[in-house]
Scaffold this motif. Sequence first.
Motif, short mmCIF file in Angstrom:
data_model
loop_
_atom_site.label_atom_id
_atom_site.label_comp_id
_atom_site.label_asym_id
_atom_site.label_seq_id
_atom_site.Cartn_x
_atom_site.Cartn_y
_atom_site.Cartn_z
N TYR A 161 -13.43 -26.20 -0.35
CA TYR A 161 -12.90 -25.21 0.60
C TYR A 161 -12.99 -25.74 2.04
O TYR A 161 -12.07 -25.55 2.84
CB TYR A 161 -13.67 -23.90 0.48
CG TYR A 161 -13.24 -23.06 -0.70
CD1 TYR A 161 -12.11 -22.25 -0.62
CD2 TYR A 161 -13.96 -23.05 -1.88
CE1 TYR A 161 -11.71 -21.47 -1.69
CE2 TYR A 161 -13.57 -22.28 -2.97
CZ TYR A 161 -12.45 -21.49 -2.87
OH TYR A 161 -12.05 -20.72 -3.93
N LYS A 202 -8.37 -19.78 -4.84
CA LYS A 202 -9.18 -19.63 -6.04
C LYS A 202 -9.46 -21.01 -6.64
O LYS A 202 -8.67 -21.93 -6.51
CB LYS A 202 -8.46 -18.75 -7.07
CG LYS A 202 -9.34 -18.30 -8.25
CD LYS A 202 -8.58 -17.33 -9.13
CE LYS A 202 -9.44 -16.82 -10.28
NZ LYS A 202 -10.62 -16.05 -9.85
N THR A 228 -13.77 -16.28 -4.59
CA THR A 228 -13.39 -17.67 -4.31
C THR A 228 -14.62 -18.58 -4.25
O THR A 228 -14.53 -19.73 -3.84
CB THR A 228 -12.64 -17.78 -2.97
OG1 THR A 228 -13.50 -17.31 -1.92
CG2 THR A 228 -11.37 -16.97 -2.99
#
Length: 471
Positions: free
Chosen positions: A86, A98, A331
């Motif tokens: 991320y 996701k 997430t």
Amino acid sequence: MKSIIGVHFWERQIRLSICDDESVSTAALDLPSDIKRLNIIANDFALKKALEVIDECIKEKMGLSEYRLVFCVSDDTGLKEIENLYRQAEECGIEVVKTVTETMAMAYYSYVEYGATGPVLMAFASPAKLCVAQYYMEEGSIDHEDTYIAGRWNGTSLYKAAFISSASNRLFDLTEAPIVLCSGTMERCLNFDQALKSYISTSNTFYNRNIEYKMIESQSIIEGTGIICGMLEGRPAFQGLNAIDTLSPYEVFVSINGEMIPMIEGDHVIPCDEEIEIEKYPETEKPYDDIRLYERKTRSFVEICRLKASKEKAELLYRKPVKIRLRVGDTRKMELSIRAVLGENELKFRIPNDINFEEEVTTTKVSAEEIITRMLPIVDDLEYAVKYSKDEDNPYIQGIIKTYNKAIQILLDNEVTVITGEGEPFDYNTQTAVAHVSDVELPDNTVKQVMQAGYMYKGKVLRTASVIVAN
């Protein structure tokens, strides 16, 4: 609405999936040559370069100026790697909505394409890893029940595979799943078939001895990821599907000033919100409080992140009962808070936003480089012994060859790239010319022979390759 595109790294390629109204389309891109052999998710340099290739392809070839990504990762991928994924994507201006595991993508594909129902084992057998997880599928619901195996595998016995825990080992034996669907490379799928049959025949506790084995193509992974993208986009053809995903196949611990505190068990699902109370907040003599998150993978602890709390705020909690709360969103982004049971004093951290990246990355990189550099003379000695051996059938020489191959594999597994380049143009950035020779059969400035291999770690050259150049 931004398009959602699935991404999976497989067989030195970037595989993409995108949905239209009722179907999934897929495409494949070759990884750049300098990162093909690296673990993309675990390597900052490789991940950033792969993200740049993905961004360029989507914008220029697919004509999408705005998009979001769903990443399909190995079942043994830890929270540290996911958090870093991320972070790297955010630095590249890419939104990741996701992350899903390979067996989860297989479960979606199997439910939609085959109408699989009830308990089903999903296995993904790559050249170096084996992951086996159980799912229960019924009326649009796909529940991840347990991860039995997730880790490195040599392609032989399951007794040596990385079972997550003794509990999972027993549950694997007691599975009521009538079928196991396996995807991956052809060789490893066949290896798993034989290993499973051998395991069942020699186990006294395996319940379903007539379990059916079925091999499905690796394309099912990226198509399953595409189905998830269609569901997230709200496309009618993919609605009605719902999945319950596990946080990770591992347990999560919080460390406060060196004291380890168990926080999340391995079977928790996301989103997750856990809170525990401890009698006394641990003190420290450091100028700051050292707070870390760890994942326990089989027999070892892996640090997810390192946080710092100012002494001014933390000391208000010293010697007092506190509540520790860890929240994980869908997430897998995390929030950690530590607050006094009595009073309003509280420490809050958002992960990855509040992580002390600079200190952690620098420390890890330097120590890794030192270890690798110290290994190189040993690898050189083994390489010379292999290169100049005259009797390859000699058991002693065969042992040296095996040791050399294992040493090289260890380097490759730890994000080291071997620099050679024979027959390729000379590159002064990664090679040193120790001699020049005339050779009419080779173009000018071409490497004729490699005298000593070079090595690169995370894009940094640790040692240039010594080569002879043709002129």
